[in-house]
Design an enzyme around this catalytic site. Structure first.
Site, short mmCIF file in Angstrom:
data_model
loop_
_atom_site.label_atom_id
_atom_site.label_comp_id
_atom_site.label_asym_id
_atom_site.label_seq_id
_atom_site.Cartn_x
_atom_site.Cartn_y
_atom_site.Cartn_z
CD GLU A 171 -3.27 0.52 0.09
OE1 GLU A 171 -2.47 1.34 -0.57
OE2 GLU A 171 -4.49 0.21 0.37
CG ASP A 172 -0.79 4.38 -1.87
OD1 ASP A 172 -1.63 3.70 -1.37
OD2 ASP A 172 -1.28 5.20 -2.80
CG ASP A 193 -6.92 8.67 5.69
OD1 ASP A 193 -6.49 9.12 6.81
OD2 ASP A 193 -7.45 8.95 5.02
CG PHE A 219 -4.89 15.17 1.43
CD1 PHE A 219 -5.86 14.17 1.51
CD2 PHE A 219 -4.33 15.55 0.04
CE1 PHE A 219 -5.88 13.33 0.47
CE2 PHE A 219 -4.79 14.85 -1.06
CZ PHE A 219 -5.50 13.66 -0.81
NE ARG A 263 -2.55 9.35 -9.63
CZ ARG A 263 -3.20 8.80 -8.65
NH1 ARG A 263 -2.66 8.38 -7.73
NH2 ARG A 263 -4.51 8.74 -8.69
P1 IMP Z 1 -8.66 4.47 3.73
O1 IMP Z 1 -7.53 3.81 4.28
O2 IMP Z 1 -9.71 3.52 3.20
O3 IMP Z 1 -8.84 5.95 4.28
O4 IMP Z 1 -8.11 4.96 2.12
C1 IMP Z 1 -6.97 5.19 1.67
C2 IMP Z 1 -6.82 5.79 0.45
O5 IMP Z 1 -7.19 6.86 0.28
C3 IMP Z 1 -5.31 5.76 -0.01
O6 IMP Z 1 -5.02 4.73 -0.88
C4 IMP Z 1 -5.53 6.88 -0.99
O7 IMP Z 1 -5.73 6.61 -2.13
C5 IMP Z 1 -6.28 7.92 -0.28
N1 IMP Z 1 -5.56 8.71 0.60
C6 IMP Z 1 -5.34 8.83 1.96
N2 IMP Z 1 -4.89 9.80 2.46
C7 IMP Z 1 -4.26 10.28 1.42
C8 IMP Z 1 -3.37 11.54 1.41
O8 IMP Z 1 -2.96 12.14 2.43
N3 IMP Z 1 -3.01 11.96 0.03
C9 IMP Z 1 -3.66 11.25 -0.90
N4 IMP Z 1 -4.32 10.31 -0.89
C10 IMP Z 1 -4.72 9.73 0.43
MG MG Z 2 -3.69 3.49 -2.31
#
Ligand code: IMP
Ligand code: MG
Length: 197
Positions: free
Chosen positions: A105-106, A109, A158, A171
Site C-alpha cells: 500500500e502507498d 488512512d 493530506f 503523483r
Molecule cells: P482509507 O485507508 O480507506 O481511508 O483510504 C486510503 C486511500 O485514500 C489511499 O489508498 C489513498 O488513495 C487515499 N489517501 C488517503 N490519505 C491520502 C493522502 O494524504 N494523500 C493522497 N491520498 C490519500
Molecule cells: Mg492506495
C-alpha cells in the site's frame, strides 16, 4: 479555480520526505522482505493507482523470486466508503490460493479500503497474507489493520507526491509534500458548488 491551474510551488506548503529519505526507507523495507520471504516465491499485490511508484522502487530492490499483480478499485461514494465497500474494477490475473501474498500500500488512512480488500483476498485462501505500507496515518484509523512492514507514520495532513494524488495531480513529484489547507478548501468548495451540495 481548477486544480489543473496549480503549480507545485503554489500548492505544497512543506516537503515531508525528500526523495533520498524515501529511497532509504524503501531499501530498509526491501531488506526485511528479502529475508522474510526467501524461498517463498511471494506475490506482491498493489492497488492502483497510488502505489505504482512505491511498487516500482520496492520491486527493484527485491532480490528473491516473486510475482507481481495489481488490483484497481473505483472511487467510492462517501456512503459506500463509510460502509467500507469498494468496487473492484480490475481483479488479479494470478490465482493466490496457497501462495504467500504481500499486500503493498502507498498510504493507509482510515483502513476501510484495505480492510475490505484483505477480506476479499482472504476468501481466496492464500498461504499467508501480510501488509506493507510506505505511509501510515494512525490518527485516522477506523479499523485496526495488522501492518507487517511500515515506512513512515504521517501527521494528520493530506499529502501528495511519490504516486499520491490530489484530484489526480502531483503523483509525479519525487518527494512527498503537504498540500496547503487553502488549496484543499478552495477545490473542495468548488466541487461542492458543482455538485449543488
Ligand atoms: P482509507 O485507508 O480507506 O481511508 O483510504 C486510503 C486511500 O485514500 C489511499 O489508498 C489513498 O488513495 C487515499 N489517501 C488517503 N490519505 C491520502 C493522502 O494524504 N494523500 C493522497 N491520498 C490519500
Ligand atoms: Mg492506495
Amino acid at each position: 479555480m481548477g486544480s489543473e491551474n496549480f503549480g507545485h510551488n503554489d500548492v505544497i506548503s512543506q516537503i515531508l520526505y525528500t526523495d533520498d529519505q524515501i529511497d532509504n526507507c524503501v531499501l530498509e523495507l526491501a531488506k526485511l522482505i528479502n529475508i522474510d520471504y526467501q524461498g517463498k516465491n511471494p506475490i506482491f499485490i498493489g492497488v492502483l493507482k497510488g502505489v505504482f511508484i512505491f511498487m516500482a522502487d520496492l520491486l527493484r530492490k527485491i532480490e528473491i523470486s516473486c510475482d507481481v499483480d495489481f488490483l484497481a478499485i473505483s472511487n467510492y461514494s462517501t456512503d459506500a466508503r463509510n460502509r467500507g465497500v469498494v468496487r473492484l474494477v480490475k481483479d488479479l490475473d494470478i490465482p493466490i490460493e496457497g501462495r504467500h501474498v504481500l499486500f503493498i500500500e502507498d498510504v493507509i488512512d482510515t483502513g476501510l479500503t484495505l480492510n475490505y480488500l484483505l477480506r476479499n483476498l482472504r476468501e481466496r485462501l492464500p498461504a499467508s497474507l501480510e501488509v506493507c505500507t510506505l505511509f501510515n496515518k494512525p490518527s485516522h484509523r477506523l479499523i485496526e489493520i495488522p501492518i507487517r512492514y511500515k515506512g513512515f507514520d504521517l501527521p494528520d495532513k493530506f499529502i501528495v507526491g511519490y504516486g499520491l494524488d490530489f484530484n489526480e495531480k502531483f503523483r509525479n513529484l519525487p518527494y512527498v509534500g503537504v498540500i496547503k489547507a487553502e488549496v484543499l478548501h478552495s477545490v473542495n468548495n468548488s466541487f461542492k458548488l458543482k455538485q449543488g451540495l
